[in-house]
Design a protein around this motif. Structure first.
Motif, PDB file in Angstrom:
ATOM      1  N   LEU A   1       0.826  -1.208   0.000  1.00  0.00           N
ATOM      2  CA  LEU A   1       0.000   0.000   0.000  1.00  0.00           C
ATOM      3  C   LEU A   1       0.863   1.262   0.000  1.00  0.00           C
ATOM      4  O   LEU A   1       0.573   2.223  -0.694  1.00  0.00           O
ATOM      5  CB  LEU A   1      -0.906   0.021   1.232  1.00  0.00           C
ATOM      6  CG  LEU A   1      -1.752   1.280   1.413  1.00  0.00           C
ATOM      7  CD1 LEU A   1      -2.882   1.305   0.385  1.00  0.00           C
ATOM      8  CD2 LEU A   1      -2.311   1.381   2.830  1.00  0.00           C
ATOM      9  N   ASN A   2       1.928   1.231   0.798  1.00  0.00           N
ATOM     10  CA  ASN A   2       2.777   2.414   0.916  1.00  0.00           C
ATOM     11  C   ASN A   2       4.162   2.031   1.425  1.00  0.00           C
ATOM     12  O   ASN A   2       4.385   0.891   1.835  1.00  0.00           O
ATOM     13  CB  ASN A   2       2.138   3.458   1.846  1.00  0.00           C
ATOM     14  CG  ASN A   2       1.842   2.912   3.236  1.00  0.00           C
ATOM     15  OD1 ASN A   2       2.629   2.162   3.802  1.00  0.00           O
ATOM     16  ND2 ASN A   2       0.707   3.279   3.806  1.00  0.00           N
ATOM     17  N   VAL A   3       5.040   3.009   1.399  1.00  0.00           N
ATOM     18  CA  VAL A   3       6.365   2.905   2.024  1.00  0.00           C
ATOM     19  C   VAL A   3       6.441   4.037   3.037  1.00  0.00           C
ATOM     20  O   VAL A   3       6.164   5.195   2.703  1.00  0.00           O
ATOM     21  CB  VAL A   3       7.497   3.051   0.988  1.00  0.00           C
ATOM     22  CG1 VAL A   3       8.859   3.051   1.686  1.00  0.00           C
ATOM     23  CG2 VAL A   3       7.436   1.930  -0.042  1.00  0.00           C
ATOM     24  N   ILE A   4       6.806   3.711   4.293  1.00  0.00           N
ATOM     25  CA  ILE A   4       6.894   4.733   5.337  1.00  0.00           C
ATOM     26  C   ILE A   4       8.321   4.794   5.878  1.00  0.00           C
ATOM     27  O   ILE A   4       8.713   3.994   6.730  1.00  0.00           O
ATOM     28  CB  ILE A   4       5.911   4.440   6.486  1.00  0.00           C
ATOM     29  CG1 ILE A   4       4.469   4.379   5.947  1.00  0.00           C
ATOM     30  CG2 ILE A   4       6.031   5.504   7.581  1.00  0.00           C
ATOM     31  CD1 ILE A   4       3.426   4.087   7.019  1.00  0.00           C
ATOM     32  N   PRO A   5       9.151   5.718   5.361  1.00  0.00           N
ATOM     33  CA  PRO A   5      10.479   5.933   5.948  1.00  0.00           C
ATOM     34  C   PRO A   5      10.327   6.460   7.378  1.00  0.00           C
ATOM     35  O   PRO A   5       9.435   7.274   7.654  1.00  0.00           O
ATOM     36  CB  PRO A   5      11.109   6.983   5.028  1.00  0.00           C
ATOM     37  CG  PRO A   5      10.365   6.850   3.731  1.00  0.00           C
ATOM     38  CD  PRO A   5       8.964   6.524   4.152  1.00  0.00           C
ATOM     39  N   VAL A   6      11.205   5.985   8.261  1.00  0.00           N
ATOM     40  CA  VAL A   6      11.121   6.351   9.682  1.00  0.00           C
ATOM     41  C   VAL A   6      12.515   6.689  10.196  1.00  0.00           C
ATOM     42  O   VAL A   6      13.496   6.022   9.846  1.00  0.00           O
ATOM     43  CB  VAL A   6      10.541   5.189  10.522  1.00  0.00           C
ATOM     44  CG1 VAL A   6      10.468   5.577  12.000  1.00  0.00           C
ATOM     45  CG2 VAL A   6       9.166   4.771  10.012  1.00  0.00           C
TER      46      VAL A   6
END
Length: 218
Positions: free
Chosen positions: A184-189
């Motif tokens: 669904l998405n990529v979430i850099p943290v």
């Protein structure tokens, strides 16, 4: 006479004890109420001050915090309790660089200590018309993750993948996702580099009461 005096003393101490208990009970109730109000204020502050973070310190994110992010994500609401969300935690520098190089909107991934890819399992959602409920479920999980990151002193940003099929196909290949798993998405943290002011997105004109032509907020 002594007996009478003793009874008076006992009664006095009983009254003092009852009064002390009442005062203690009221104090505890007030403290609990204040604590609940403070907790509510903290939650609202977290929601209203969260913003997308695209610059990160050269500092790793602790494993304990990564687990907290994932726990928060999995605490999200889910249609029929299907829980179709799946997560891929990426810490490999080369993989993060490839994502950064391939997607113009994900340049920050190269400098993030990690990224979390939120996915949906097509084998664990509803059939036919209900199939796309996985998007709602995984989105709710993603928002929980973003809020948890902010609460933990981290920064994160939602980078969309689905429904853009070229993005879906690339990530499925890069991450060796099985056919039933859709990113669904990529979430850099990471830990934020510098300060980022949240946007005020409150627009009363977007609110309608009872029906579309009903009363609106002023």
């Amino acid at each position: 006479m002594d007996r009478f005096e003793n009874m008076k003393k006992v009664n006095t101490w009983n009254i003092v004890l009852v009064f002390a208990v009442v005062v203690l009970a009221v104090t505890v109730a007030l403290l609990a109420r204040h604590s609940a109000a403070s907790s509510g204020d903290a939650v609202m502050k977290c929601i209203l001050t969260r913003t997308s973070i695209r610059a990160y310190q050269d500092r790793p994110v602790e494993d304990e915090k990564v687990e907290q992010l994932l726990r928060a994500a999995m605490a999200a609401p889910t249609a029929g309790n299907k829980q179709p969300w799946r997560f891929v935690v990426i810490e490999d520098r080369q993989t993060l660089k490839e994502i950064s190089a391939h997607f113009q909107t994900m340049k920050m991934a190269e400098h993030a200590p990690l990224a979390i890819v939120v996915c949906g399992d097509m084998d664990d959602t509803f059939p036919e018309d209900g199939k796309d409920y996985w998007v709602e479920d995984a989105s709710a999980a993603s928002e929980n993750l973003l809020l948890a990151a902010h609460a933990l002193g981290l920064g994160a940003v939602w980078c969309g993948v689905y429904p853009m099929q070229e993005r879906v196909y690339y990530l499925k290949k890069l991450l060796h996702l099985s056919a039933n798993i859709v990113p669904l998405n990529v979430i850099p943290v990471g830990y934020p580099e510098g300060d980022a002011a949240p946007k005020d997105k409150w627009k009363p004109t977007y609110v309608h009461y009872e029906h579309w032509n009903g009363r609106k907020l002023r």
